[in-house]
Design an enzyme around this catalytic site. Structure first.
Site, PDB file in Angstrom:
ATOM      1  N   GLY A 181      31.929  53.899  32.896  1.00 58.63           N
ATOM      2  CA  GLY A 181      30.819  54.162  31.994  1.00 58.63           C
ATOM      3  C   GLY A 181      31.241  54.308  30.549  1.00 58.63           C
ATOM      4  N   THR A 215      41.288  54.645  34.623  1.00 58.67           N
ATOM      5  CA  THR A 215      39.938  54.789  35.182  1.00 58.67           C
ATOM      6  C   THR A 215      39.810  56.025  36.063  1.00 58.67           C
ATOM      7  OG1 THR A 215      40.525  53.416  37.090  1.00 58.67           O
ATOM      8  CG2 THR A 215      39.542  52.298  35.176  1.00 58.67           C
ATOM      9  N   ASP A 233      35.876  42.480  32.312  1.00 55.10           N
ATOM     10  CA  ASP A 233      34.484  42.519  31.825  1.00 55.10           C
ATOM     11  C   ASP A 233      33.964  41.147  31.404  1.00 55.10           C
ATOM     12  OD1 ASP A 233      34.850  45.336  31.990  1.00 55.10           O
ATOM     13  OD2 ASP A 233      35.555  45.393  29.922  1.00 55.10           O
ATOM     14  N   HIS A 247      32.618  44.685  39.709  1.00 55.89           N
ATOM     15  CA  HIS A 247      31.991  43.409  39.421  1.00 55.89           C
ATOM     16  C   HIS A 247      30.483  43.529  39.635  1.00 55.89           C
ATOM     17  CE1 HIS A 247      35.946  40.971  40.116  1.00 55.89           C
ATOM     18  NE2 HIS A 247      35.995  41.792  39.093  1.00 55.89           N
ATOM     19  N   GLY A 284      32.526  38.865  33.306  1.00 54.28           N
ATOM     20  CA  GLY A 284      31.403  38.380  34.094  1.00 54.28           C
ATOM     21  C   GLY A 284      31.816  37.585  35.313  1.00 54.28           C
ATOM     22  N   LYS A 285      33.014  37.886  35.835  1.00 57.73           N
ATOM     23  CA  LYS A 285      33.505  37.160  37.023  1.00 57.73           C
ATOM     24  C   LYS A 285      32.585  37.358  38.227  1.00 57.73           C
ATOM     25  CE  LYS A 285      37.457  39.293  36.745  1.00 57.73           C
ATOM     26  NZ  LYS A 285      37.213  39.965  35.453  1.00 57.73           N
ATOM     27  N   LYS A 315      29.328  37.628  38.415  1.00 59.31           N
ATOM     28  CA  LYS A 315      28.193  36.690  38.368  1.00 59.31           C
ATOM     29  C   LYS A 315      28.638  35.287  38.759  1.00 59.31           C
ATOM     30  CE  LYS A 315      25.120  34.340  35.115  1.00 59.31           C
ATOM     31  NZ  LYS A 315      23.758  34.533  35.634  1.00 59.31           N
TER      32      LYS A 315
END
Length: 334
Positions: free
Chosen positions: A252, A124, A13, A43, A15-16, A18
């Site tokens: 989520g 997950t 989480d 991602h 931000g890889k 972006k």
């Protein structure tokens, strides 16, 4: 850039997506190749007001001139992959290694139904753990065994190594984060394989001497989904008040949050052999930095934060995310 590995420094989480998408747009690499676990990692990146999420293809998907590859160590969910290839019109530039593992319905069912994985670990539910278990037992189907994947099959390791030999730019995209590594994270609250830079390179089939730089991505604060250690964790109400309340892009689920952890960052840098740092969501920590693209225009408190990270880590912060859009980045690589 030559061969650049991008890896998460905390618990995922960071931000890889972006960062990879920005570099792909800016540098136009010949190849972007994904290592890591599989579709349990999402991602996210935004361009011209539209948000994109990928779970299989590299986050360079928006650049039409970049070939998109998935390494042999990555697990494939054929349905998710097919949807992403269609979304990005990428059928002619997608290459999957013939030895990539394949997730089947039985793996997803086992993932969801396993009490230990679901209730104790916080899986997950995407089938990656059971699929990697079958791979270790040498019973998992691989990509070349699945007809619908045949059009995309090839030798990813060979293609990437050839590109490096020819001096082409290659982006290597890792998934999850350092401390979700099966070996180096807070076991048992980890993913089903190693996701440090070394593991990502192994997934793709490149040796350590092939890599020119390792860019480690940190968020301006720390978050993680699911159970496991999180030093300095704050309450949900506190996270909401600070603007740090987030939700996982795959499940989520609400992410837990804590302030930036310098000690954890230093350990991640060592584990990955990092040579550069990117920090995302500076605008969430310092709202007045939103949209700024020039370091000199940052307020002093934000500059102090970045300089503290550099002093404590011994590395330069070369990229700073100041918003969701790809171009909302301070690029200090020059």
């Amino acid at each position: 850039m030559a061969c650049l590995v991008i890896v998460g420094g905390f618990y995922g989480d960071e931000g890889k997506g972006k960062i990879v998408a920005y570099l792909a747009k800016k540098e136009c690499p010949l190849i972007a190749v994904r290592g890591g676990v599989g579709p349990n990692a999402g991602h996210t990146f935004s361009y011209e007001g539209k948000t994109h999420k990928v779970r299989m293809l590299p986050s360079a998907a928006l650049n039409p001139s970049t070939r998109l590859m998935i390494g042999a160590g990555v697990l494939i969910d054929p349905k998710i992959l097919s949807n992403e290839i269609s979304e990005f019109s990428a059928s002619n530039r997608t290459l999957i290694d013939s030895q990539s593992g394949v997730i089947e319905k039985i793996h997803i069912e086992r993932d969801i139904e396993a009490e230990h994985l679901k209730n104790n670990i916080g899986t997950t539910g995407t089938g990656t753990g059971p699929a990697n278990s079958d791979r270790a037992l040498r019973s998992l189907k691989i990509a070349k065994d699945v007809p619908e994947l045949i059009p995309y099959i090839g030798d990813v390791s060979g293609a990437v190594n050839e590109a490096i030999d020819n001096g082409e730019k290659v982006l290597v995209e890792g998934t999850q984060g350092t401390f979700l590594s099966l070996y180096h994270g807070g076991y048992p609250y980890v993913t089903s394989k190693d996701v440090t830079a070394s593991g990502i390179c192994s997934d793709i089939g490149i040796g350590p001497k092939r890599v020119d730089d390792v860019l480690i991505v940190f968020k301006a604060y720390v978050t993680r989904v699911g159970k496991g250690p999180l030093e300095g964790e704050i309450s949900s109400d506190d996270a909401k008040a600070r603007g740090w309340l987030e939700y996982g892009s795959v499940t989520g689920r609400q992410r837990r949050a804590s302030p930036f952890d310098t000690g954890l960052a230093r350990r991640a840098i060592k584990l990955n052999g990092a040579t550069q740092i990117a920090i995302t969501k500076l605008d969430i920590l310092f709202p007045e930095t939103a949209g700024i693209t020039d370091f000199s225009k940052l307020p002093q408190n934000a500059k102090n934060f970045v300089e503290d990270v550099e002093r404590e880590s011994g590395l330069k912060v070369v990229l700073l995310g100041t918003g969701t859009e790809l171009d909302q980045i301070i690029d200090r690589r020059a």
